[in-house]
Scaffold this active site. Structure first.
Site: not given
Ligand code: ADP
Length: 175
Positions: A26, A50, A100, A138
């Site tokens: 992030h 979720k 990713r 995460s």
């Molecule tokens: P979500 O919104 O699906 O619950 P997250 O909060 O984990 O997912 O992530 C928010 C955004 O950040 C999403 O677009 C996710 O693809 C991106 N993201 C999370 N981890 C990474 C990473 N390691 N590299 C690139 N983008 C990431």
């Protein structure tokens, strides 16, 4: 929620997500987004489709604020409901999301199109992370933390500490 240095002439974007917990992936994305946008609203989803989050929204916000404390152009705030409505309220038309490995592509693509349907002003900017974070999520961080594994390459020390407290793996020198 207080606004930082938002100015109407600046190019702003919203980076929405659950951040449960925030990771170096992030952070990498936030830094990349700041090369494109002058102001970034990191928007933490209160209610996700979720399952129950590991950390309540207040704690996820606290961790993200710590992660971005040196970045005056970043605002961290909670939001409820549709990202498209939040973007309309804030008069911001760009969303930042991460891509990713290819597994993210289909989901992010359909999400971007749905958001466009809900708010035709919206454009989603997908950014690829630096290579070490290509497979970092995460979800994997939560799994590794659950079994007491080393998290130092995935999350900053203060997030690692919170995870250890949560799962009862806190060593004495970390208390
Ligand atoms: P979500 O919104 O699906 O619950 P997250 O909060 O984990 O997912 O992530 C928010 C955004 O950040 C999403 O677009 C996710 O693809 C991106 N993201 C999370 N981890 C990474 C990473 N390691 N590299 C690139 N983008 C990431």
């Amino acid at each position: 929620m207080s606004m930082k240095n938002e100015n109407q002439n600046q190019k702003a974007a919203i980076y929405p997500g659950s951040f449960d917990p925030p990771t170096y992936g992030h952070l990498d994305l936030i830094q990349r987004a700041l090369r494109l946008f002058d102001y970034l609203v990191v928007a933490v989803a209160k209610n996700d489709a979720k399952l129950t989050p590991l950390f309540p929204v207040e704690e996820r916000i606290e961790m993200l604020r710590e992660l971005t404390q040196e970045m005056p152009q970043v605002e961290v705030t909670a939001f409820d409901g549709l990202t498209a409505d939040f973007a309309r309220q804030r008069k911001i038309s760009h969303l930042v999301r991460g891509l990713r490995a290819i597994s993210d592509y289909e989901f992010e693509f359909s999400l971007a199109i749905i958001n466009q349907r809900l708010n035709s002003n919206i454009d989603t900017v997908c950014l690829m992370p630096s290579e070490p974070y290509l497979f970092l999520s995460s979800r994997w961080v939560r799994e590794v933390a659950r079994f007491g594994g080393d998290l130092s390459q995935f999350v900053p020390p203060f997030v690692e500490k919170k995870l250890r407290q949560k799962f009862g793996f806190l060593r004495e020198d970390q208390e």
